[in-house]
Write a protein that holds these residues in place. Structure first.
Motif, mmCIF file in Angstrom:
data_model
loop_
_atom_site.group_PDB
_atom_site.id
_atom_site.type_symbol
_atom_site.label_atom_id
_atom_site.label_comp_id
_atom_site.label_asym_id
_atom_site.label_seq_id
_atom_site.Cartn_x
_atom_site.Cartn_y
_atom_site.Cartn_z
ATOM 1 N N SER A 2 0.839 -1.194 0.000
ATOM 2 C CA SER A 2 0.000 0.000 0.000
ATOM 3 C C SER A 2 0.873 1.243 0.000
ATOM 4 O O SER A 2 1.977 1.231 0.529
ATOM 5 C CB SER A 2 -0.891 0.019 1.238
ATOM 6 N N THR A 3 0.349 2.316 -0.574
ATOM 7 C CA THR A 3 1.027 3.611 -0.520
ATOM 8 C C THR A 3 0.384 4.421 0.586
ATOM 9 O O THR A 3 -0.835 4.572 0.625
ATOM 10 C CB THR A 3 0.898 4.354 -1.860
ATOM 11 N N ILE A 4 1.220 4.931 1.478
ATOM 12 C CA ILE A 4 0.745 5.695 2.628
ATOM 13 C C ILE A 4 1.392 7.068 2.610
ATOM 14 O O ILE A 4 2.609 7.192 2.474
ATOM 15 C CB ILE A 4 1.060 4.962 3.942
ATOM 16 N N HIS A 26 5.238 -1.241 3.152
ATOM 17 C CA HIS A 26 4.460 -0.180 2.512
ATOM 18 C C HIS A 26 5.375 0.821 1.801
ATOM 19 O O HIS A 26 6.527 1.010 2.181
ATOM 20 C CB HIS A 26 3.616 0.569 3.555
ATOM 21 N N PRO A 46 -2.671 7.865 -2.651
ATOM 22 C CA PRO A 46 -2.319 6.916 -1.589
ATOM 23 C C PRO A 46 -3.524 6.077 -1.155
ATOM 24 O O PRO A 46 -4.677 6.431 -1.405
ATOM 25 C CB PRO A 46 -1.852 7.829 -0.452
ATOM 26 N N ASP A 47 -3.224 4.988 -0.491
ATOM 27 C CA ASP A 47 -4.267 4.105 0.041
ATOM 28 C C ASP A 47 -4.725 4.553 1.424
ATOM 29 O O ASP A 47 -5.804 4.156 1.876
ATOM 30 C CB ASP A 47 -3.738 2.670 0.120
ATOM 31 N N GLU A 116 -2.810 -0.943 9.471
ATOM 32 C CA GLU A 116 -3.207 -2.212 8.852
ATOM 33 C C GLU A 116 -4.711 -2.438 8.997
ATOM 34 O O GLU A 116 -5.371 -2.902 8.061
ATOM 35 C CB GLU A 116 -2.429 -3.376 9.474
ATOM 36 N N LEU A 119 -6.555 -0.060 6.594
ATOM 37 C CA LEU A 119 -6.403 -0.534 5.218
ATOM 38 C C LEU A 119 -7.306 -1.736 4.957
ATOM 39 O O LEU A 119 -7.956 -1.821 3.912
ATOM 40 C CB LEU A 119 -4.944 -0.897 4.927
ATOM 41 N N SER A 122 -10.848 -0.574 4.669
ATOM 42 C CA SER A 122 -11.038 0.127 3.406
ATOM 43 C C SER A 122 -11.181 -0.873 2.260
ATOM 44 O O SER A 122 -12.053 -0.733 1.407
ATOM 45 C CB SER A 122 -9.862 1.072 3.145
ATOM 46 N N ARG A 123 -10.321 -1.887 2.253
ATOM 47 C CA ARG A 123 -10.399 -2.913 1.205
ATOM 48 C C ARG A 123 -11.715 -3.679 1.280
ATOM 49 O O ARG A 123 -12.318 -3.988 0.264
ATOM 50 C CB ARG A 123 -9.220 -3.877 1.325
#
Length: 132
Positions: A2-4, A26, A46-47, A116, A119, A122-123
């Motif tokens: 993931s991009t943070i 990440h 970003p995620d 985590e 994320l 969100s997913r």
């Protein structure tokens, strides 16, 4: 991976968070003020965003409001990471759309777990939306 995005004007804190998140696999982008944070969101997509409340140019609360008002970033999870620990600050951020709120000083491993979790949520939300 993931991009943070880490949006914080404290370089040492940014480096610490970057090290911890990169060690977990990440990709990390850092913005030193609120305006740069908004630019980075548009450019990097970003995620998740880790956002300080007290930054120059635009505050974290202003950035959060703009992210949530924009259809392209309204679903972007934002974790507030700030020294502001007052009840009004916490409640305002959560009501404003923050996924989580963590105060400084903080435990880096706790931040990683919260990242985590956000994320994963969100997913899961994206998967439900695709099947609806």
């Amino acid at each position: 991976m993931s991009t943070i995005l880490i949006a914080d004007d404290d370089e040492l804190l940014g480096a610490l968070v970057q090290f911890k998140l990169e060690a977990a696999g990440h990709r990390v982008v850092i913005a030193a003020n609120g305006a740069l944070a908004l630019d980075a969101v548009a450019r990097e997509r970003p995620d998740l965003v880790v956002l300080d409340a007290m930054m120059p140019v635009l505050t974290g609360h202003e950035v959060l409001a703009r992210l949530k008002a924009n259809l392209d970033s309204a679903d972007l999870p934002v974790i507030m990471l700030t020294a502001r620990r007052g009840q009004e600050d916490v409640v305002a951020a959560l009501r404003g759309g923050a996924a989580d709120y963590l105060t400084k000083p903080f435990i880096p491993e706790e931040l990683l777990v919260r990242v985590e979790t956000a994320l994963a949520q969100s997913r899961a939300g994206e998967t439900v939306a695709r099947h609806a």
